[in-house]
Design a protein around this motif. Structure first.
Motif, PDB file in Angstrom:
ATOM      1  N   ARG A   1       0.865  -1.193   0.000  1.00  0.00           N
ATOM      2  CA  ARG A   1       0.000   0.000   0.000  1.00  0.00           C
ATOM      3  C   ARG A   1       0.899   1.240   0.000  1.00  0.00           C
ATOM      4  O   ARG A   1       0.839   2.070   0.900  1.00  0.00           O
ATOM      5  CB  ARG A   1      -0.892  -0.021   1.238  1.00  0.00           C
ATOM      6  CG  ARG A   1      -1.788  -1.246   1.302  1.00  0.00           C
ATOM      7  CD  ARG A   1      -2.547  -1.326   2.598  1.00  0.00           C
ATOM      8  NE  ARG A   1      -1.670  -1.511   3.725  1.00  0.00           N
ATOM      9  CZ  ARG A   1      -1.886  -0.996   4.933  1.00  0.00           C
ATOM     10  NH1 ARG A   1      -2.928  -0.271   5.168  1.00  0.00           N
ATOM     11  NH2 ARG A   1      -1.042  -1.229   5.906  1.00  0.00           N
ATOM     12  N   LEU A   2       1.718   1.306  -1.027  1.00  0.00           N
ATOM     13  CA  LEU A   2       2.765   2.331  -1.051  1.00  0.00           C
ATOM     14  C   LEU A   2       2.195   3.750  -1.031  1.00  0.00           C
ATOM     15  O   LEU A   2       2.750   4.646  -0.391  1.00  0.00           O
ATOM     16  CB  LEU A   2       3.624   2.117  -2.302  1.00  0.00           C
ATOM     17  CG  LEU A   2       5.070   2.574  -2.234  1.00  0.00           C
ATOM     18  CD1 LEU A   2       5.779   2.060  -1.002  1.00  0.00           C
ATOM     19  CD2 LEU A   2       5.811   2.146  -3.502  1.00  0.00           C
ATOM     20  N   ALA A   3       1.087   3.929  -1.734  1.00  0.00           N
ATOM     21  CA  ALA A   3       0.524   5.279  -1.863  1.00  0.00           C
ATOM     22  C   ALA A   3       0.131   5.869  -0.508  1.00  0.00           C
ATOM     23  O   ALA A   3       0.042   7.093  -0.365  1.00  0.00           O
ATOM     24  CB  ALA A   3      -0.685   5.267  -2.793  1.00  0.00           C
ATOM     25  N   ASP A   4      -0.079   5.011   0.489  1.00  0.00           N
ATOM     26  CA  ASP A   4      -0.506   5.515   1.801  1.00  0.00           C
ATOM     27  C   ASP A   4       0.551   6.388   2.471  1.00  0.00           C
ATOM     28  O   ASP A   4       0.244   7.108   3.422  1.00  0.00           O
ATOM     29  CB  ASP A   4      -0.851   4.346   2.741  1.00  0.00           C
ATOM     30  CG  ASP A   4      -2.144   3.666   2.334  1.00  0.00           C
ATOM     31  OD1 ASP A   4      -2.713   4.050   1.298  1.00  0.00           O
ATOM     32  OD2 ASP A   4      -2.570   2.733   3.047  1.00  0.00           O
ATOM     33  N   CYS A   5       1.800   6.282   2.012  1.00  0.00           N
ATOM     34  CA  CYS A   5       2.827   7.110   2.665  1.00  0.00           C
ATOM     35  C   CYS A   5       3.054   8.434   1.923  1.00  0.00           C
ATOM     36  O   CYS A   5       3.840   9.265   2.374  1.00  0.00           O
ATOM     37  CB  CYS A   5       4.143   6.338   2.850  1.00  0.00           C
ATOM     38  SG  CYS A   5       5.010   5.995   1.328  1.00  0.00           S
ATOM     39  N   PHE A   6       2.355   8.650   0.790  1.00  0.00           N
ATOM     40  CA  PHE A   6       2.531   9.912   0.054  1.00  0.00           C
ATOM     41  C   PHE A   6       2.242  11.150   0.911  1.00  0.00           C
ATOM     42  O   PHE A   6       3.020  12.106   0.873  1.00  0.00           O
ATOM     43  CB  PHE A   6       1.638   9.944  -1.198  1.00  0.00           C
ATOM     44  CG  PHE A   6       2.172   9.134  -2.345  1.00  0.00           C
ATOM     45  CD1 PHE A   6       3.539   9.051  -2.603  1.00  0.00           C
ATOM     46  CD2 PHE A   6       1.306   8.458  -3.180  1.00  0.00           C
ATOM     47  CE1 PHE A   6       4.021   8.302  -3.653  1.00  0.00           C
ATOM     48  CE2 PHE A   6       1.787   7.707  -4.239  1.00  0.00           C
ATOM     49  CZ  PHE A   6       3.157   7.624  -4.480  1.00  0.00           C
ATOM     50  N   PRO A   7       1.131  11.170   1.670  1.00  0.00           N
ATOM     51  CA  PRO A   7       0.869  12.389   2.447  1.00  0.00           C
ATOM     52  C   PRO A   7       2.012  12.728   3.411  1.00  0.00           C
ATOM     53  O   PRO A   7       2.372  13.896   3.561  1.00  0.00           O
ATOM     54  CB  PRO A   7      -0.417  12.052   3.216  1.00  0.00           C
ATOM     55  CG  PRO A   7      -1.087  11.015   2.383  1.00  0.00           C
ATOM     56  CD  PRO A   7       0.027  10.194   1.792  1.00  0.00           C
ATOM     57  N   ALA A   8       2.588  11.710   4.056  1.00  0.00           N
ATOM     58  CA  ALA A   8       3.680  11.978   5.005  1.00  0.00           C
ATOM     59  C   ALA A   8       4.918  12.481   4.250  1.00  0.00           C
ATOM     60  O   ALA A   8       5.591  13.420   4.693  1.00  0.00           O
ATOM     61  CB  ALA A   8       4.010  10.714   5.803  1.00  0.00           C
ATOM     62  N   ILE A   9       5.222  11.872   3.106  1.00  0.00           N
ATOM     63  CA  ILE A   9       6.381  12.317   2.326  1.00  0.00           C
ATOM     64  C   ILE A   9       6.180  13.766   1.872  1.00  0.00           C
ATOM     65  O   ILE A   9       7.075  14.608   2.024  1.00  0.00           O
ATOM     66  CB  ILE A   9       6.615  11.379   1.121  1.00  0.00           C
ATOM     67  CG1 ILE A   9       7.138  10.034   1.627  1.00  0.00           C
ATOM     68  CG2 ILE A   9       7.573  11.998   0.110  1.00  0.00           C
ATOM     69  CD1 ILE A   9       7.361   9.002   0.553  1.00  0.00           C
ATOM     70  N   ASP A  10       5.004  14.066   1.344  1.00  0.00           N
ATOM     71  CA  ASP A  10       4.698  15.444   0.921  1.00  0.00           C
ATOM     72  C   ASP A  10       4.874  16.412   2.085  1.00  0.00           C
ATOM     73  O   ASP A  10       5.443  17.490   1.941  1.00  0.00           O
ATOM     74  CB  ASP A  10       3.239  15.558   0.443  1.00  0.00           C
ATOM     75  CG  ASP A  10       3.085  15.059  -0.965  1.00  0.00           C
ATOM     76  OD1 ASP A  10       4.112  14.812  -1.613  1.00  0.00           O
ATOM     77  OD2 ASP A  10       1.932  14.902  -1.403  1.00  0.00           O
TER      78      ASP A  10
END
Ligand SMILES: Nc1nc2c(ncn2[C@@H]2O[C@H](COP(=O)(O)OP(=O)(O)O)[C@@H](O)[C@H]2O)c(=O)[nH]1
Ligand SMILES: [Mg+2]
Length: 209
Positions: A123-132
């Motif tokens: 579920r890689l996309a779930d970490c996008f908000p934290a990276i952003d």
């Protein structure tokens, strides 16, 4: 005793030296990626947890694909502590992954030396908000792939490409349940943060270099 220009005396280094330096580190990432587990594996004190049982209505919002056995969820934060020496203490703040709790991120990450962004390759996309979030604040961070069992191990470069993160951002593997693995991740983060602090500031745009 030194003076800072005001009327108030400022203690000299000797008196300040008795208090350890506090280093704050954020642990972030999507829901069910292993943040609570990582803080628990690292902390030397009983971790402060804010776990609540997951409910039927919440099931529609908190997608637990891949972590179907998860029965509780963090509703505020995780907190832990690691004493490095008599001079340095690390405080760990696990940030809640669900979007309805993102309003807390500013408070939980303020003043942090850096952040671990945990990622689950299923579920890689779930970490996008934290990276952003950390990219926009110029907070040093590392991406740590929490290696859940039975999942194909992607190459780190594949993950870096998929996440579209800068080449200088470390991407490592970890097991959030294993203290030594988590410790290695923190060491990578601290080294990266030091590199970022020592890196020359980018030239203002339009300046010839
Ligand atoms: N197999 C495996 N399970 C893990 C690992 N890390 C966490 N878990 C489990 O995954 C679930 C979610 O972890 P949790 O720490 O609560 O995730 P959080 O929502 O990010 O705080 C829990 O049931 C953990 O026991 C791991 O590295 N391997
Ligand atoms: Mg949690």
């Amino acid at each position: 005793m030194d003076f800072d220009g005001s009327d108030q005396p400022v203690p000299d280094g000797g008196e300040l030296g008795s208090a350890p330096v506090a280093v704050k580190i954020s642990i972030a990432g999507g829901f069910g990626v292993g943040k609570t587990t990582m803080v628990g594996a690292l902390t030397e004190i009983q971790p402060l947890r804010t776990e609540e049982c997951m409910t039927e209505p919440g099931a529609a919002i908190d997608h637990n694909d891949g972590v179907e056995n998860k029965r509780t969820t963090t509703v505020a934060m995780d907190f832990g502590r690691i004493t490095i020496s008599s001079d340095v203490v690390v405080y760990l703040f696990g940030m809640p992954g669900q979007s309805r709790f993102w309003f807390m991120w500013d408070d939980l990450s303020r003043g942090a030396l850096g952040a671990v962004v945990l990622a689950d390759t299923r579920r890689l996309a779930d970490c996008f908000p934290a990276i952003d979030y950390f990219e926009h604040r110029d907070t040093p961070f590392v991406v740590a792939l929490n290696c859940f069992e039975g999942v194909r191990q992607h190459e780190l470069d594949e993950v870096r490409l998929a996440l579209d993160i800068d080449r200088h951002v470390p991407v490592v593997r970890c097991d959030a349940r294993e203290r030594e693995s988590c410790r290695d991740t923190l060491v990578t983060l601290v080294n990266h943060s030091i590199d970022m602090l020592e890196a020359p500031a980018p030239a203002p745009s339009g300046t010839a270099v």
